[in-house]
Design a protein around this motif. Sequence first.
Motif, PDB file in Angstrom:
ATOM      1  N   LEU A   7      41.507  27.984  -8.165  1.00  0.00           N
ATOM      2  CA  LEU A   7      42.838  28.288  -8.683  1.00  0.00           C
ATOM      3  C   LEU A   7      43.809  28.153  -7.523  1.00  0.00           C
ATOM      4  CD1 LEU A   7      44.733  29.214 -10.928  1.00  0.00           C
ATOM      5  CD2 LEU A   7      44.146  31.576 -10.340  1.00  0.00           C
ATOM      6  N   ARG A   8      44.701  27.160  -7.614  1.00  0.00           N
ATOM      7  CA  ARG A   8      45.623  26.848  -6.519  1.00  0.00           C
ATOM      8  C   ARG A   8      47.058  26.801  -7.021  1.00  0.00           C
ATOM      9  NH1 ARG A   8      42.461  23.761  -2.311  1.00  0.00           N
ATOM     10  NH2 ARG A   8      40.309  24.115  -2.928  1.00  0.00           N
ATOM     11  N   LEU A  20      44.221  30.851  -4.488  1.00  0.00           N
ATOM     12  CA  LEU A  20      43.887  32.184  -4.976  1.00  0.00           C
ATOM     13  C   LEU A  20      42.387  32.358  -5.165  1.00  0.00           C
ATOM     14  CD1 LEU A  20      46.699  32.837  -7.620  1.00  0.00           C
ATOM     15  CD2 LEU A  20      46.513  33.751  -5.314  1.00  0.00           C
ATOM     16  N   VAL A  21      41.730  31.332  -5.668  1.00  0.00           N
ATOM     17  CA  VAL A  21      40.280  31.397  -5.914  1.00  0.00           C
ATOM     18  C   VAL A  21      39.671  30.070  -5.498  1.00  0.00           C
ATOM     19  CG1 VAL A  21      38.486  31.648  -7.672  1.00  0.00           C
ATOM     20  CG2 VAL A  21      40.605  32.939  -7.892  1.00  0.00           C
ATOM     21  N   ASP A  22      38.562  30.132  -4.811  1.00  0.00           N
ATOM     22  CA  ASP A  22      37.793  28.938  -4.466  1.00  0.00           C
ATOM     23  C   ASP A  22      36.364  29.377  -4.181  1.00  0.00           C
ATOM     24  OD1 ASP A  22      37.198  26.298  -4.021  1.00  0.00           O
ATOM     25  OD2 ASP A  22      37.882  26.301  -1.942  1.00  0.00           O
ATOM     26  N   SER A  29      35.507  36.430 -18.199  1.00  0.00           N
ATOM     27  CA  SER A  29      36.959  36.448 -18.063  1.00  0.00           C
ATOM     28  C   SER A  29      37.332  37.082 -16.731  1.00  0.00           C
ATOM     29  CB  SER A  29      37.590  37.260 -19.189  1.00  0.00           C
ATOM     30  OG  SER A  29      37.350  36.650 -20.424  1.00  0.00           O
ATOM     31  N   TYR A  30      38.332  36.517 -16.085  1.00  0.00           N
ATOM     32  CA  TYR A  30      38.787  37.004 -14.785  1.00  0.00           C
ATOM     33  C   TYR A  30      40.311  37.022 -14.770  1.00  0.00           C
ATOM     34  CZ  TYR A  30      34.030  36.112 -13.216  1.00  0.00           C
ATOM     35  OH  TYR A  30      32.669  36.125 -13.067  1.00  0.00           O
ATOM     36  N   TYR A  51      50.365  25.947 -11.216  1.00  0.00           N
ATOM     37  CA  TYR A  51      49.017  26.392 -10.869  1.00  0.00           C
ATOM     38  C   TYR A  51      48.009  25.440 -11.487  1.00  0.00           C
ATOM     39  CZ  TYR A  51      48.717  28.772 -15.454  1.00  0.00           C
ATOM     40  OH  TYR A  51      48.700  29.065 -16.794  1.00  0.00           O
ATOM     41  N   ARG A  52      46.966  25.176 -10.720  1.00  0.00           N
ATOM     42  CA  ARG A  52      45.898  24.266 -11.148  1.00  0.00           C
ATOM     43  C   ARG A  52      44.596  25.052 -11.179  1.00  0.00           C
ATOM     44  NH1 ARG A  52      45.166  18.313  -9.907  1.00  0.00           N
ATOM     45  NH2 ARG A  52      43.028  17.909 -10.494  1.00  0.00           N
TER      46      ARG A  52
END
Length: 68
Positions: A7-8, A20-22, A29-30, A51-52
């Motif tokens: 999540l970028r 944010l997430v990698d 669900s998050y 956001y991707r």
Amino acid sequence: KKGQVSLRIYNVAGQLVRILVDRELNAGSYMEEWKGLNDDGKKVASGVYFYRLEAGTFESVKKMVLLR
């Protein structure tokens, strides 16, 4: 099923602002909260950002507006 999730956040120029997430996550669900900071911990300006989200074969890009 378990898989790699990314999540970028990008600005309108397409520059990466924040990751944010990698990491690998289990199915479910998050929720992630972006507090308007870049990867250096500095506040970014109000404006339009994208956001991707990538999870396995799923990929989505959405627009959002940051208002201060």
